[in-house]
Design an enzyme around this catalytic site. Structure first.
Site, short mmCIF file in Angstrom:
data_model
loop_
_atom_site.label_atom_id
_atom_site.label_comp_id
_atom_site.label_asym_id
_atom_site.label_seq_id
_atom_site.Cartn_x
_atom_site.Cartn_y
_atom_site.Cartn_z
N LYS A 156 0.88 -1.15 -0.09
CA LYS A 156 0.05 0.05 -0.22
C LYS A 156 0.69 1.35 -0.01
O LYS A 156 1.59 1.48 1.00
CB LYS A 156 -0.89 -0.05 1.18
CG LYS A 156 -1.65 1.23 1.32
CD LYS A 156 -2.53 1.09 2.49
CE LYS A 156 -3.54 2.28 2.48
NZ LYS A 156 -4.44 2.34 3.67
N LYS A 164 -2.10 -1.53 -3.88
CA LYS A 164 -3.05 -0.26 -3.73
C LYS A 164 -2.28 1.03 -4.07
O LYS A 164 -1.24 0.95 -3.03
CB LYS A 164 -3.96 -0.35 -2.34
CG LYS A 164 -4.70 0.93 -2.15
CD LYS A 164 -5.36 0.67 -1.06
CE LYS A 164 -5.76 2.00 -0.59
NZ LYS A 164 -5.95 2.28 0.81
C1 PBG Z 1 -7.71 2.97 4.97
C2 PBG Z 1 -7.76 3.05 3.74
C3 PBG Z 1 -7.51 4.03 2.63
C4 PBG Z 1 -8.12 3.73 1.68
C5 PBG Z 1 -8.49 2.41 1.68
N1 PBG Z 1 -8.52 2.11 2.99
C6 PBG Z 1 -7.03 5.48 2.97
C7 PBG Z 1 -5.77 5.66 3.29
O1 PBG Z 1 -5.09 4.91 3.29
O2 PBG Z 1 -5.62 6.97 3.40
C8 PBG Z 1 -8.21 4.26 0.10
C9 PBG Z 1 -9.09 3.62 -0.67
C10 PBG Z 1 -9.29 4.82 -1.64
O3 PBG Z 1 -8.84 6.03 -2.13
O4 PBG Z 1 -10.40 4.50 -2.69
N2 PBG Z 1 -6.25 3.14 5.50
ZN ZN Z 2 -6.01 3.85 7.66
#
Ligand code: PBG
Ligand code: ZN
Length: 315
Positions: free
Chosen positions: A188, A241
């Site tokens: 991520k 992601k």
């Molecule tokens: C929570 C999370 C996020 C997303 C999914 N789970 C946001 C982040 O990490 O700031 C992003 C999903 C999206 O932008 O569609 N940690």
């Molecule tokens: Zn988060």
């Protein structure tokens, strides 16, 4: 005259039926997961409709529509009534996601219920773990992340998806839930493409940023190390992601690991295509289908996407 290879390829493109017969990458509704936001009050988003916040009742109605459209899986995100320093709304038995799960589980036995496991929507500071002093405390966060996962499973979730990026979270959840499927947000990235989500979830960090625990966009070998750790700790599925700016990462993970692989086609990727379509620059449906096909081609088995419902009639 000798026939050129390109001519042979063209023979297979001449009719739609032949093109379909030799298509290497398919896209089907079975591959897609629709994210949903559950909150105490509705908050519509007319520009980006899937980023609307719904009440528990509204979520039940939406799931009825999703199933009717053919969407078979959802991922739940929660926005609590009140935030606090330790994000207690994430794990309390009557938290918003737990309430939604208890309403959905008995009504829709055929709907796959996945939950995002993180603290950022529930903490006053908006970080994904607990803050001690002026930094996120990795180890103190693990217990709360695991507690959140357990409460989701107790309320009826089919699988949990830890997105916090704390070190050791998959192992901490696995220790509590030996038989639960864990879909780990393994690679991520600290990305600019989460903007619309943070707006919808009210989870932008109030100080600092997430670069201390989310990955540097320049790194791909590190993504493989993160995946290896999650595999070792007991993950059942890996995730990359965002998706589109990281197709090479998807490919690298696909080639190295044999676990199923998910990709999160995040809110900013969705917003890009929406905005270009609204400006009349591109056709949204074609752009969305091409986007999702490319994510599958890069190696994703499963795509979490805000387009699942909108594209359902065309898949
Ligand atoms: C929570 C999370 C996020 C997303 C999914 N789970 C946001 C982040 O990490 O700031 C992003 C999903 C999206 O932008 O569609 N940690
Ligand atoms: Zn988060």
């Amino acid at each position: 005259m000798a026939s050129f290879p390109v001519t042979r390829l063209r023979r297979l493109r001449r009719t739609g039926m032949l093109r379909d017969l030799v298509r290497e990458t398919t896209l089907s509704l079975e591959d897609l997961v629709q994210p949903l936001f559950v909150a105490p009050d509705e908050l519509r988003n007319d520009r980006l409709p899937p980023l609307t916040r719904r009440t528990v009742e509204g979520t039940v109605r939406e799931c009825e529509e999703l199933l009717r459209a053919g969407v078979k899986a959802v991922m739940l995100f929660g926005i609590p009534e009140e935030k606090d320093d330790d994000g207690s709304g994430a794990w309390i038995a009557d938290g918003i996601v737990q309430q939604a799960l208890r309403a959905l589980r008995p009504r829709f036995p055929e709907l796959l219920l996945l939950t995002d496991v993180c603290l950022c929507e529930y903490t006053t500071h908006g970080h994904c773990g607990v803050v001690r002093g002026d930094d996120v405390d990795n180890d103190a966060s693990l217990e709360l992340i695991a507690r959140t996962a357990v409460s989701h499973i107790e309320a009826g979730a089919d699988a949990v998806c830890p997105s916090d990026m704390m070190d050791g979270r998959v192992g901490a959840i696995r220790a509590e839930l030996p038989d639960t499927p864990i879909i780990a947000y393994s690679a991520k990235y600290a990305s600019a493409f989460y903007g619309p989500f943070r707006e919808a979830a009210g989870s932008a960090p109030s100080f600092g940023d997430r670069r201390g625990y989310q990955m540097d966009p320049g790194n791909v070998r590190e993504a493989l190390r993160e995946c290896a750790l999650d595999v070792e700790e007991g993950a059942d599925m890996l995730m990359v992601k965002p998706a589109l700016p990281y197709l090479d990462v998807l490919r690298a993970v696909r080639d190295r690991f044999d676990l199923p692989l998910a990709a999160f086609n995040v809110s900013g990727e969705y917003a890009l295509v929406k905005a270009a379509a609204a400006a009349g620059d591109i056709d949204e449906r074609a752009g969305a289908l091409e986007t999702l096909t490319s994510i599958r081609r890069a190696g994703a088995d499963v795509v979490i996407t805000y387009w699942a419902k909108e594209l359902a009639p065309y898949l």
